[in-house]
Write a protein that holds these residues in place. Structure first.
Motif, PDB file in Angstrom:
ATOM      1  N   ALA A  37      -4.879   0.581  -3.573  1.00  0.00           N
ATOM      2  CA  ALA A  37      -5.218   1.593  -4.576  1.00  0.00           C
ATOM      3  C   ALA A  37      -4.831   3.008  -4.147  1.00  0.00           C
ATOM      4  O   ALA A  37      -4.778   3.914  -4.986  1.00  0.00           O
ATOM      5  CB  ALA A  37      -6.716   1.535  -4.873  1.00  0.00           C
ATOM      6  N   ASP A  38      -4.562   3.214  -2.857  1.00  0.00           N
ATOM      7  CA  ASP A  38      -4.223   4.548  -2.355  1.00  0.00           C
ATOM      8  C   ASP A  38      -2.728   4.857  -2.439  1.00  0.00           C
ATOM      9  O   ASP A  38      -2.319   6.014  -2.273  1.00  0.00           O
ATOM     10  CB  ASP A  38      -4.657   4.696  -0.888  1.00  0.00           C
ATOM     11  CG  ASP A  38      -6.142   4.502  -0.708  1.00  0.00           C
ATOM     12  OD1 ASP A  38      -6.908   5.085  -1.493  1.00  0.00           O
ATOM     13  OD2 ASP A  38      -6.541   3.775   0.227  1.00  0.00           O
ATOM     14  N   LEU A  39      -1.896   3.847  -2.661  1.00  0.00           N
ATOM     15  CA  LEU A  39      -0.447   4.020  -2.555  1.00  0.00           C
ATOM     16  C   LEU A  39       0.104   5.011  -3.576  1.00  0.00           C
ATOM     17  O   LEU A  39       0.990   5.802  -3.264  1.00  0.00           O
ATOM     18  CB  LEU A  39       0.261   2.671  -2.683  1.00  0.00           C
ATOM     19  CG  LEU A  39      -0.058   1.660  -1.579  1.00  0.00           C
ATOM     20  CD1 LEU A  39       0.733   0.384  -1.781  1.00  0.00           C
ATOM     21  CD2 LEU A  39       0.202   2.249  -0.207  1.00  0.00           C
ATOM     22  N   GLU A  40      -0.420   4.971  -4.800  1.00  0.00           N
ATOM     23  CA  GLU A  40       0.065   5.918  -5.815  1.00  0.00           C
ATOM     24  C   GLU A  40      -0.242   7.344  -5.402  1.00  0.00           C
ATOM     25  O   GLU A  40       0.604   8.234  -5.512  1.00  0.00           O
ATOM     26  CB  GLU A  40      -0.580   5.615  -7.173  1.00  0.00           C
ATOM     27  CG  GLU A  40      -0.065   6.535  -8.282  1.00  0.00           C
ATOM     28  CD  GLU A  40      -0.656   6.210  -9.638  1.00  0.00           C
ATOM     29  OE1 GLU A  40      -0.389   6.954 -10.600  1.00  0.00           O
ATOM     30  OE2 GLU A  40      -1.393   5.201  -9.747  1.00  0.00           O
ATOM     31  N   GLY A  41      -1.453   7.580  -4.898  1.00  0.00           N
ATOM     32  CA  GLY A  41      -1.820   8.914  -4.446  1.00  0.00           C
ATOM     33  C   GLY A  41      -0.975   9.377  -3.275  1.00  0.00           C
ATOM     34  O   GLY A  41      -0.553  10.536  -3.219  1.00  0.00           O
TER      35      GLY A  41
END
Length: 317
Positions: free
Chosen positions: A119-123
């Motif tokens: 879930a952190d990859l886009e950020g």
């Protein structure tokens, strides 16, 4: 405290010339640079950090961004951060610690990121400062990383169990879908395949209590002289607790963990483990992030896997 005037007098040049050599060395001759640099060394002058930051358009601050759930964070972070802070200081940078991916990056030059999840990859893809990961990067990612060699570490542990004569070897992994966890499990499978041995793979949360429950549900059906290769020291601690309620470790069973920072030493018996070389990992993290911050060229992807060390203690024969 020495200043530009002291350097100028020693070099027999103007203060403006000294400033030009320090801030725009590409605009002066090699002879003049050599003259002024010698004077700087002679008088022990250290350029003002704030002035240097303004000239180079940098903050000289690197952020360590921890995205992992702090309730499962290993004690290795404390030692790792001390090493990172020391190496950054040697390079002229200071360390900032954060757990907020959305925090502004206006006051930093780059980030070392640990504990990312899918879930952190886009950020992370939106971050405008250079990034280096502590931990294996996602597959098909352009992110660079530094990590312990996870697969090699578990291979070392599994091979040691075979060398010590354990007839059956189980792997207790981490129930998490991340590259490092997959690599550790792959290390077990590769060695077991090499010897044509039967594989028994289980997974649990990275808590001693969870591993204890897993083993307690199976412990009476396990044959003696079985070795347990565990993905972390936390898991190994839970395995040892469960086994020693009925059996003897290492007389009846052997257990090996992974990390080798603190938990391995408080277990009873003390754990045989795969130790992460945290100082070397920190040195490489700092080297890579500083290179990215200070390089004017586009950075290529870097993958650095540091060889771990097998530490033999009392939980194996």
């Amino acid at each position: 405290m020495t200043n530009l005037n002291d350097v100028a007098r020693n070099a027999h040049v103007s203060k403006m010339t000294v400033s030009r050599v320090i801030n725009h060395p590409e605009r002066v001759s090699d002879e003049l640079k050599e003259l002024v640099e010698k004077a700087i060394q002679d008088v022990g002058y250290e350029p003002n950090r704030m002035a240097k930051a303004l000239v180079n358009k940098r903050q000289y601050v690197i952020r360590f961004l921890l995205l992992e759930d702090v309730t499962t964070v290993e004690p290795n972070y404390a030692k790792l951060l001390i090493h990172i802070a020391n190496y950054l200081q040697e390079s002229g940078y200071t360390l900032e610690i954060s757990t907020d991916l959305a925090a502004s990056t206006n006051n930093i030059d780059g980030m070392i990121v640990s504990g990312w999840r899918q879930a952190d990859l886009e950020g992370l893809s939106l971050v405008t400062v250079p990034i280096i990961l502590y931990g294996v990067a996602p597959e098909n990612s352009r992110l660079s990383y530094v990590d312990v060699h996870n697969k090699q570490g578990i291979e070392m542990a599994t091979q040691y169990m075979i060398d010590r004569g354990y007839q059956d070897i189980w792997y207790i992994g981490i129930a998490i879908d991340l590259p490092f966890a997959k690599q550790r499990a792959l290390g077990y499978r590769s060695v077991m395949n090499k010897y044509g041995m039967s594989q028994k793979v289980f997974a649990t949360e990275n808590h001693a209590h969870s591993a204890d429950i897993l083993m307690t549900n199976m412990v009476t059906s396990i044959q003696s002289n079985t070795g347990f290769v565990c993905a972390t020291d936390r898991i190994a601690l839970g395995v040892v607790r469960s086994l020693t309620r009925i059996y003897e470790v290492p007389t009846d069973f052997g257990v090996i963990g992974f990390d080798g920072v603190f938990i391995d030493q408080i277990s009873s018996p003390q754990l045989t483990t795969i130790r992460q070389p945290l100082a070397l990992i920190a040195k490489n993290l700092v080297k890579e992030i500083v290179n990215r911050v200070e390089s004017d060229e586009e950075n290529t992807k870097i993958e650095v896997n540091i060889t771990p060390e097998l530490i033999i203690r009392d939980s194996t024969q």
